[in-house]
Design an enzyme around this catalytic site. Structure first.
Site, PDB file in Angstrom:
ATOM      1  N   CYS A  60      17.744   4.203 106.753  1.00 36.15           N
ATOM      2  CA  CYS A  60      18.761   4.120 106.510  1.00 36.15           C
ATOM      3  C   CYS A  60      18.867   4.282 108.004  1.00 36.15           C
ATOM      4  CB  CYS A  60      19.912   5.078 106.417  1.00 36.15           C
ATOM      5  SG  CYS A  60      21.455   4.512 105.668  1.00 36.15           S
ATOM      6  N   HIS A  81      21.286  -1.048  97.993  1.00 31.76           N
ATOM      7  CA  HIS A  81      20.817  -0.230  98.992  1.00 31.76           C
ATOM      8  C   HIS A  81      22.526   0.190  99.846  1.00 31.76           C
ATOM      9  CE1 HIS A  81      19.727   2.550 102.339  1.00 31.76           C
ATOM     10  NE2 HIS A  81      20.465   2.284 103.002  1.00 31.76           N
ATOM     11  N   GLU A  82      23.660  -0.771  99.751  1.00 31.90           N
ATOM     12  CA  GLU A  82      24.141  -1.448 100.463  1.00 31.90           C
ATOM     13  C   GLU A  82      25.889  -0.832  99.787  1.00 31.90           C
ATOM     14  OE1 GLU A  82      24.786  -1.223 103.829  1.00 31.90           O
ATOM     15  OE2 GLU A  82      22.223  -1.806 103.978  1.00 31.90           O
ATOM     16  N   HIS A 128      26.090   2.783  99.842  1.00 32.66           N
ATOM     17  CA  HIS A 128      27.122   3.358 100.780  1.00 32.66           C
ATOM     18  C   HIS A 128      28.551   2.912 100.013  1.00 32.66           C
ATOM     19  CE1 HIS A 128      24.274   4.353 104.118  1.00 32.66           C
ATOM     20  NE2 HIS A 128      23.556   2.993 103.717  1.00 32.66           N
TER      21      HIS A 128
END
Ligand SMILES: [Zn+2]
Length: 194
Positions: free
Chosen positions: A122, A164-165, A168
């Site tokens: 990351c 993954h994003e 966030h």
């Protein structure tokens, strides 16, 4: 004759110098603002639940376009970047799909596959890599930068990058879900997602 060769060499050197200077300046202009804005853990913005983006929020959409340019121009391959990573707690991110930076605003994910291990890193956790479980196949619905509604079905690497994003946007980092043991069966290309 000798003078002509000398002048020619000087001319070539001058052109090379101008080109290098131009490349250097254009490189430092494009993307540098995004690069400088990237925050790393334990910055509190990485832990917030991000807010929905309003259609009239031109500032956030413009920033996403700049982030897309940054990923497009990056020499080092980056799989994606989200708004919280540039200290803006709003629901938008970029994911590289088929070497194209795709802007996703207010994305919603439907999981269609099963959990598989994914080796990831990351931008906000420099030097940290590990395996996390990701769904192998997803449907993602989002608005693009022109506020058109889009739907994409993604598999494997692209599906991992979107998840993954998306994490966030909910204040979740890979360190929260890293697998204790390195899985026996991993995906072929063990290149961590950034
Ligand atoms: Zn990340």
């Amino acid at each position: 004759m000798g003078n002509r060769v000398k002048a020619y060499k000087l001319f070539v050197c001058l052109i090379v110098f101008v080109v290098i200077t131009f490349l250097w300046i254009s490189d430092s202009l494009s993307g540098s603002t995004v690069k400088e804005r990237i925050v790393v853990a334990p910055h509190p913005v990485l832990r917030q639940k991000a807010a929905l983006i309003d259609r009239q929020d031109h500032e956030a959409i413009q920033l996403l376009i700049e982030m897309a340019d940054y990923l497009d121009d990056s020499v080092r391959p980056i799989a994606g970047i989200s708004l919280p990573q540039v200290a803006v707690s709003k629901r938008g991110f970029i994911v590289m799909i088929d070497e194209e930076a795709v802007i996703m605003i207010n994305p919603q994910i439907t999981k269609l596959g099963q959990d598989v291990p994914s080796l990831e890193g990351c931008l906000s956790l420099p030097g940290q890599y590990g395996y996390v479980n990701r769904n192998s196949s997803i449907l993602v619905e989002y608005h693009d930068e022109d506020w058109e509604k889009q739907t994409l079905r993604l598999e494997q690497l692209y599906a991992f990058a979107v998840q993954h994003e998306h994490d966030h946007l909910d204040g979740i980092l890979i360190t929260d879900k890293m697998l204790a043991d390195v899985p026996v069966s991993t995906r072929n290309s063990d290149i961590p997602l950034e």
